[in-house]
Design a protein around this motif. Structure first.
Motif, PDB file in Angstrom:
ATOM      1  N   MET A  13       0.828  -1.204   0.000  1.00 10.93           N
ATOM      2  CA  MET A  13       0.000   0.000   0.000  1.00 10.93           C
ATOM      3  C   MET A  13       0.867   1.261   0.000  1.00 10.93           C
ATOM      4  O   MET A  13       0.509   2.266  -0.618  1.00 10.93           O
ATOM      5  CB  MET A  13      -0.933  -0.002   1.204  1.00 10.93           C
ATOM      6  CG  MET A  13      -2.096  -0.973   1.082  1.00 10.93           C
ATOM      7  SD  MET A  13      -3.151  -0.661  -0.368  1.00 10.93           S
ATOM      8  CE  MET A  13      -3.820   0.959   0.037  1.00 10.93           C
ATOM      9  N   ARG A  14       2.002   1.200   0.666  1.00 11.11           N
ATOM     10  CA  ARG A  14       2.907   2.355   0.670  1.00 11.11           C
ATOM     11  C   ARG A  14       3.444   2.602  -0.741  1.00 11.11           C
ATOM     12  O   ARG A  14       3.563   3.752  -1.188  1.00 11.11           O
ATOM     13  CB  ARG A  14       4.051   2.109   1.647  1.00 11.11           C
ATOM     14  CG  ARG A  14       4.945   3.333   1.846  1.00 11.11           C
ATOM     15  CD  ARG A  14       6.060   3.055   2.851  1.00 11.11           C
ATOM     16  NE  ARG A  14       5.535   2.812   4.179  1.00 11.11           N
ATOM     17  CZ  ARG A  14       5.687   1.685   4.865  1.00 11.11           C
ATOM     18  NH1 ARG A  14       6.365   0.680   4.318  1.00 11.11           N
ATOM     19  NH2 ARG A  14       5.184   1.541   6.068  1.00 11.11           N
ATOM     20  N   CYS A  53     -11.740  -1.690  -2.246  1.00  9.84           N
ATOM     21  CA  CYS A  53     -11.976  -2.860  -3.086  1.00  9.84           C
ATOM     22  C   CYS A  53     -12.762  -3.901  -2.295  1.00  9.84           C
ATOM     23  O   CYS A  53     -12.365  -4.273  -1.191  1.00  9.84           O
ATOM     24  CB  CYS A  53     -10.649  -3.458  -3.546  1.00  9.84           C
ATOM     25  SG  CYS A  53     -10.820  -5.026  -4.428  1.00  9.84           S
ATOM     26  N   PRO A  54     -13.891  -4.396  -2.831  1.00  4.76           N
ATOM     27  CA  PRO A  54     -14.668  -5.403  -2.099  1.00  4.76           C
ATOM     28  C   PRO A  54     -13.982  -6.759  -2.045  1.00  4.76           C
ATOM     29  O   PRO A  54     -14.365  -7.632  -1.277  1.00  4.76           O
ATOM     30  CB  PRO A  54     -15.960  -5.483  -2.912  1.00  4.76           C
ATOM     31  CG  PRO A  54     -15.562  -5.087  -4.292  1.00  4.76           C
ATOM     32  CD  PRO A  54     -14.487  -4.040  -4.118  1.00  4.76           C
ATOM     33  N   ASN A  55     -12.944  -6.934  -2.853  1.00  7.64           N
ATOM     34  CA  ASN A  55     -12.250  -8.214  -2.918  1.00  7.64           C
ATOM     35  C   ASN A  55     -11.186  -8.338  -1.832  1.00  7.64           C
ATOM     36  O   ASN A  55     -11.195  -9.280  -1.043  1.00  7.64           O
ATOM     37  CB  ASN A  55     -11.616  -8.377  -4.304  1.00  7.64           C
ATOM     38  CG  ASN A  55     -10.997  -9.735  -4.504  1.00  7.64           C
ATOM     39  OD1 ASN A  55     -11.402 -10.720  -3.903  1.00  7.64           O
ATOM     40  ND2 ASN A  55     -10.001  -9.812  -5.362  1.00  7.64           N
ATOM     41  N   CYS A  56     -10.278  -7.335  -1.758  1.00 14.32           N
ATOM     42  CA  CYS A  56      -9.177  -7.418  -0.794  1.00 14.32           C
ATOM     43  C   CYS A  56      -9.365  -6.497   0.399  1.00 14.32           C
ATOM     44  O   CYS A  56      -8.638  -6.603   1.386  1.00 14.32           O
ATOM     45  CB  CYS A  56      -7.850  -7.111  -1.480  1.00 14.32           C
ATOM     46  SG  CYS A  56      -7.700  -5.391  -2.063  1.00 14.32           S
ATOM     47  N   GLY A  57     -10.339  -5.567   0.321  1.00  9.30           N
ATOM     48  CA  GLY A  57     -10.605  -4.680   1.441  1.00  9.30           C
ATOM     49  C   GLY A  57      -9.665  -3.497   1.542  1.00  9.30           C
ATOM     50  O   GLY A  57      -9.718  -2.737   2.511  1.00  9.30           O
ATOM     51  N   LEU A 107      -7.981   0.204   0.248  1.00 10.48           N
ATOM     52  CA  LEU A 107      -8.421   1.441  -0.386  1.00 10.48           C
ATOM     53  C   LEU A 107      -7.565   1.654  -1.629  1.00 10.48           C
ATOM     54  O   LEU A 107      -6.654   2.480  -1.663  1.00 10.48           O
ATOM     55  CB  LEU A 107      -8.263   2.603   0.597  1.00 10.48           C
ATOM     56  CG  LEU A 107      -8.994   3.913   0.298  1.00 10.48           C
ATOM     57  CD1 LEU A 107     -10.498   3.693   0.174  1.00 10.48           C
ATOM     58  CD2 LEU A 107      -8.704   4.921   1.396  1.00 10.48           C
ATOM     59  N   ALA A 108      -7.868   0.888  -2.688  1.00 11.25           N
ATOM     60  CA  ALA A 108      -6.994   0.872  -3.864  1.00 11.25           C
ATOM     61  C   ALA A 108      -7.732   0.638  -5.171  1.00 11.25           C
ATOM     62  O   ALA A 108      -7.095   0.448  -6.203  1.00 11.25           O
ATOM     63  CB  ALA A 108      -5.922  -0.208  -3.686  1.00 11.25           C
ATOM     64  N   MET A 109      -9.075   0.666  -5.162  1.00 10.99           N
ATOM     65  CA  MET A 109      -9.821   0.443  -6.395  1.00 10.99           C
ATOM     66  C   MET A 109     -10.164   1.781  -7.051  1.00 10.99           C
ATOM     67  O   MET A 109     -10.805   2.634  -6.440  1.00 10.99           O
ATOM     68  CB  MET A 109     -11.102  -0.345  -6.129  1.00 10.99           C
ATOM     69  CG  MET A 109     -11.985  -0.507  -7.370  1.00 10.99           C
ATOM     70  SD  MET A 109     -13.373  -1.639  -7.129  1.00 10.99           S
ATOM     71  CE  MET A 109     -12.573  -3.212  -7.485  1.00 10.99           C
ATOM     72  N   VAL A 110      -9.738   1.949  -8.294  1.00  9.42           N
ATOM     73  CA  VAL A 110      -9.983   3.187  -9.029  1.00  9.42           C
ATOM     74  C   VAL A 110     -11.187   2.990  -9.951  1.00  9.42           C
ATOM     75  O   VAL A 110     -11.193   2.097 -10.798  1.00  9.42           O
ATOM     76  CB  VAL A 110      -8.749   3.603  -9.850  1.00  9.42           C
ATOM     77  CG1 VAL A 110      -9.045   4.855 -10.683  1.00  9.42           C
ATOM     78  CG2 VAL A 110      -7.555   3.852  -8.931  1.00  9.42           C
ATOM     79  N   ALA A 111     -12.206   3.833  -9.763  1.00 10.29           N
ATOM     80  CA  ALA A 111     -13.412   3.776 -10.589  1.00 10.29           C
ATOM     81  C   ALA A 111     -13.235   4.652 -11.819  1.00 10.29           C
ATOM     82  O   ALA A 111     -12.676   5.750 -11.734  1.00 10.29           O
ATOM     83  CB  ALA A 111     -14.620   4.252  -9.779  1.00 10.29           C
ATOM     84  N   LEU A 168     -13.848   6.907   0.406  1.00  6.40           N
ATOM     85  CA  LEU A 168     -13.083   7.510  -0.668  1.00  6.40           C
ATOM     86  C   LEU A 168     -11.713   7.915  -0.127  1.00  6.40           C
ATOM     87  O   LEU A 168     -11.603   8.442   0.986  1.00  6.40           O
ATOM     88  CB  LEU A 168     -13.839   8.740  -1.196  1.00  6.40           C
ATOM     89  CG  LEU A 168     -13.539   9.249  -2.600  1.00  6.40           C
ATOM     90  CD1 LEU A 168     -13.813   8.179  -3.642  1.00  6.40           C
ATOM     91  CD2 LEU A 168     -14.385  10.485  -2.896  1.00  6.40           C
ATOM     92  N   ALA A 169     -10.655   7.694  -0.919  1.00  5.22           N
ATOM     93  CA  ALA A 169      -9.295   7.974  -0.447  1.00  5.22           C
ATOM     94  C   ALA A 169      -9.085   9.443  -0.114  1.00  5.22           C
ATOM     95  O   ALA A 169      -8.255   9.774   0.739  1.00  5.22           O
ATOM     96  CB  ALA A 169      -8.285   7.527  -1.501  1.00  5.22           C
ATOM     97  N   SER A 170      -9.827  10.325  -0.760  1.00  2.00           N
ATOM     98  CA  SER A 170      -9.631  11.760  -0.547  1.00  2.00           C
ATOM     99  C   SER A 170     -10.459  12.323   0.595  1.00  2.00           C
ATOM    100  O   SER A 170     -10.335  13.508   0.922  1.00  2.00           O
ATOM    101  CB  SER A 170      -9.966  12.526  -1.832  1.00  2.00           C
ATOM    102  OG  SER A 170     -11.323  12.307  -2.202  1.00  2.00           O
ATOM    103  N   GLU A 171     -11.282  11.484   1.225  1.00  2.00           N
ATOM    104  CA  GLU A 171     -12.179  11.975   2.267  1.00  2.00           C
ATOM    105  C   GLU A 171     -11.998  11.182   3.557  1.00  2.00           C
ATOM    106  O   GLU A 171     -11.773   9.968   3.523  1.00  2.00           O
ATOM    107  CB  GLU A 171     -13.637  11.864   1.814  1.00  2.00           C
ATOM    108  CG  GLU A 171     -13.958  12.633   0.534  1.00  2.00           C
ATOM    109  CD  GLU A 171     -13.840  14.128   0.707  1.00  2.00           C
ATOM    110  OE1 GLU A 171     -13.959  14.600   1.859  1.00  2.00           O
ATOM    111  OE2 GLU A 171     -13.624  14.834  -0.290  1.00  2.00           O
TER     112      GLU A 171
END
Length: 313
Positions: A208-209, A225-229, A231-235, A287-290
Motif C-alpha cells: 500500500m505504501r 476494493c470489495p475483494n481485498c478490502g 483502499l486501492a480500487m480506481v473507478a 473515498l481515499a480523498s475523504e
C-alpha cells in the motif's frame, strides 16, 4: 501469552522441562488432536502456505483458504462447547448427549457460532470480525464447490483479517481456559502463527505504501476494493480496477455487492444518481480523498454532494 493460574507452577527448571517434554510427546500410532490444538495446527498450515518463499503454487492459496476456514470453525466451536456442548448443534433444542459423544451431530456453521458466542457466552465478536469470517466462508464455498480465482495479495489481505481475529480469540478467550500442559503443547505453534501474521501485515503495508504515489492522481475516485478490502480500487465510470489485487469489476457486479452489504450496514445504500440518472450512486462509500463516508457514483466516477437519499433500493 496468558497462562491459566488454576494449576500450581513448577518448582524448578527441571520440572518445567519435564512438563514441556510431556506436553510435546506425540504417539506416532495415535491421532490425537484436541479441538484447540487442532485449530492451531490448521493456522500453522495457513501461515506456512501464505508465507512460502519463492513463486507460490496455486495449491498454497487453495489450502490457505480451506485450512483457515477449518481453523475458524474448530476454534469458535471449542469455546461454544466450553459454554455448553448443546450449543454446537444446528438446533440446540434437538441436541442429545449420545450424538455429541459419538460425533454424529449436525453442527452449526461459523456465522451461527459467532452469533451464539456473542449473544449467549458474552464473547466480544465485533461486526468487523463477523464480516471477515463471512468473506472467508464465501471464499471457501466458492473454492470447494465452484472453483475460486483469487490473486495472491487479495487472499493474504483477507486471511490477515481473520488471522488477526483468531489470534485475539486464542489469547483472550481460549488460552485462559486451558491447563498449563495444554498451553505448553501449542505455545511454539502460536508463536509461529504470530510471526507469520506479522509477515502478512508487513507485506500489505509495504504494498500500500508503494501504491500511494501511483494512486495520488486518482484519490478522488479511489474506493475500497470489495475483494481485498484495501483502499486501492480506481473507478472509471464503467470498469473498476484494484491496484492492490488486480480485481477488475463492472459497475453491475459492484452494485450487487453493495446491495448485499446494505443488509448489514444501514449507512450503505444504492440509489439513482441525480447527475447521470443511473442506479450506481452508493451512500456510505469510503473515498481515499475523504476522511469519512461519502456518496459516490460509480456511473460517473464522481463524489456527489449530499442530497436527499430518498428510499433505499
Amino acid at each position: 501469552m496468558p497462562m491459566p493460574d488454576q494449576d500450581p507452577a513448577p518448582t524448578g527448571e527441571s520440572d518445567v522441562i519435564a512438563m514441556l517434554r510431556a506436553a510435546g510427546e506425540v504417539d506416532p500410532h495415535r491421532l490425537d488432536f484436541p479441538p484447540v490444538r487442532n485449530g492451531v495446527d490448521y493456522l500453522v498450515s495457513v501461515v506456512d502456505h501464505l508465507t512460502a518463499e519463492g513463486d507460490r503454487d496455486p495449491r498454497d492459496l487453495k489450502y490457505a483458504v480451506l485450512h483457515l476456514q477449518a481453523a475458524a470453525e474448530v476454534l469458535l466451536k471449542a469455546r461454544l462447547v466450553r459454554e455448553h456442548w448443546s450449543l454446537v448443534f444446528t438446533d440446540p433444542g434437538k441436541a442429545t448427549r449420545q450424538k455429541f459423544d459419538t460425533s454424529t451431530l449436525q453442527s452449526c456453521g461459523v456465522p451461527a457460532a459467532a452469533e451464539r458466542l456473542r449473544n449467549i457466552a458474552g464473547v466480544d465478536v465485533t461486526t468487523r470480525d463477523e464480516k471477515a469470517l463471512a468473506e472467508l466462508a464465501q471464499d471457501r464455498n466458492a473454492l470447494q464447490h465452484f472453483g475460486l480465482t483469487r490473486d495472491v495479495p487479495a487472499v493474504e489481505a483477507r486471511a490477515g483479517r481473520v488471522l488477526d481475529f483468531l489470534v485475539r480469540f486464542l489469547d483472550g478467550v481460549l488460552l485462559p481456559g486451558l491447563s498449563r500442559e495444554e498451553v505448553a503443547a501449542i505455545s511454539s505453534d502460536v508463536n509461529r502463527i504470530r510471526e507469520g501474521l506479522s509477515a502478512i501485515h508487513t507485506f500489505v503495508t509495504a504494498r500500500m505504501r508503494r501504491l500511494k504515489g501511483e494512486l495520488a492522481d486518482y484519490k478522488d475516485r479511489t474506493v475500497v476494493c470489495p475483494n481485498c478490502g484495501q483502499l486501492a480500487m480506481v473507478a472509471d465510470g464503467s470498469r473498476n480496477r484494484c491496484h492492490f489485487c488486480n480485481t477488475d469489476e463492472s459497475n453491475m457486479v459492484l452494485m450487487v455487492g453493495f446491495l448485499v452489504q446494505s443488509l448489514n450496514a444501514p449507512g450503505v445504500r444504492v440509489r439513482a444518481c441525480p447527475r447521470c440518472q443511473k442506479e450506481t450512486l452508493v451512500d456510505g462509500a469510503r473515498l481515499a480523498s475523504e476522511p469519512g463516508p461519502v456518496s459516490f457514483c460509480f456511473g460517473c466516477a464522481t463524489r456527489i454532494p449530499d442530497t436527499s437519499p430518498g428510499e433505499p433500493r
